[in-house]
Scaffold this motif. Structure first.
Motif, mmCIF file in Angstrom:
data_model
loop_
_atom_site.group_PDB
_atom_site.id
_atom_site.type_symbol
_atom_site.label_atom_id
_atom_site.label_comp_id
_atom_site.label_asym_id
_atom_site.label_seq_id
_atom_site.Cartn_x
_atom_site.Cartn_y
_atom_site.Cartn_z
ATOM 1 N N VAL A 31 0.824 -1.212 0.000
ATOM 2 C CA VAL A 31 0.000 0.000 0.000
ATOM 3 C C VAL A 31 0.858 1.262 0.000
ATOM 4 O O VAL A 31 0.634 2.166 -0.804
ATOM 5 N N GLY A 32 1.837 1.341 0.866
ATOM 6 C CA GLY A 32 2.677 2.541 0.949
ATOM 7 C C GLY A 32 3.382 2.859 -0.354
ATOM 8 O O GLY A 32 3.288 3.984 -0.860
ATOM 9 N N PHE A 36 2.673 6.065 -2.806
ATOM 10 C CA PHE A 36 3.749 6.991 -3.133
ATOM 11 C C PHE A 36 3.825 7.228 -4.638
ATOM 12 O O PHE A 36 3.833 8.365 -5.101
ATOM 13 N N PHE A 37 3.877 6.141 -5.415
ATOM 14 C CA PHE A 37 4.008 6.300 -6.865
ATOM 15 C C PHE A 37 2.746 6.868 -7.508
ATOM 16 O O PHE A 37 2.818 7.459 -8.581
ATOM 17 N N ALA A 38 1.613 6.704 -6.860
ATOM 18 C CA ALA A 38 0.368 7.253 -7.407
ATOM 19 C C ALA A 38 0.146 8.705 -6.986
ATOM 20 O O ALA A 38 -0.766 9.352 -7.489
ATOM 21 N N SER A 39 0.986 9.207 -6.094
ATOM 22 C CA SER A 39 0.782 10.563 -5.581
ATOM 23 C C SER A 39 1.740 11.560 -6.229
ATOM 24 O O SER A 39 2.678 11.188 -6.934
ATOM 25 N N ASP A 40 1.513 12.814 -5.930
ATOM 26 C CA ASP A 40 2.395 13.876 -6.407
ATOM 27 C C ASP A 40 3.767 13.825 -5.736
ATOM 28 O O ASP A 40 4.711 14.460 -6.210
ATOM 29 N N LEU A 41 3.911 13.083 -4.642
ATOM 30 C CA LEU A 41 5.207 12.958 -3.982
ATOM 31 C C LEU A 41 6.251 12.325 -4.903
ATOM 32 O O LEU A 41 7.445 12.538 -4.740
ATOM 33 N N SER A 42 5.799 11.571 -5.874
ATOM 34 C CA SER A 42 6.726 10.908 -6.799
ATOM 35 C C SER A 42 6.824 11.641 -8.136
ATOM 36 O O SER A 42 7.350 11.080 -9.103
#
Length: 59
Positions: A31-32, A36-42
């Motif tokens: 999940v984490g 992460f990869f699906a969010s703007d953080l990446s």
């Protein structure tokens, strides 16, 4: 890995023993990294592969 490698209690114990956290992975363990990869953080991450494998490697 799944059913092919976990056909017996001995096999399950082996893979638990070689995994760094000393347990088999669960769906919740990805999940984490997925979030992460699906969010703007990446947003600045390109061309990467992330092994979410509990430290198990095949040789």
């Amino acid at each position: 890995m799944g059913k092919n490698n976990l056909g017996s209690e001995a096999a399950i114990r082996h893979w638990e023993d070689v995994a760094a956290p000393k347990r088999l992975g669960a769906p919740e363990d990805v999940v984490g990294p997925v979030l992460f990869f699906a969010s703007d953080l990446s947003a600045f991450v390109t061309g990467q592969a992330l092994n979410v494998d509990g430290g198990i490697y095949y040789h």
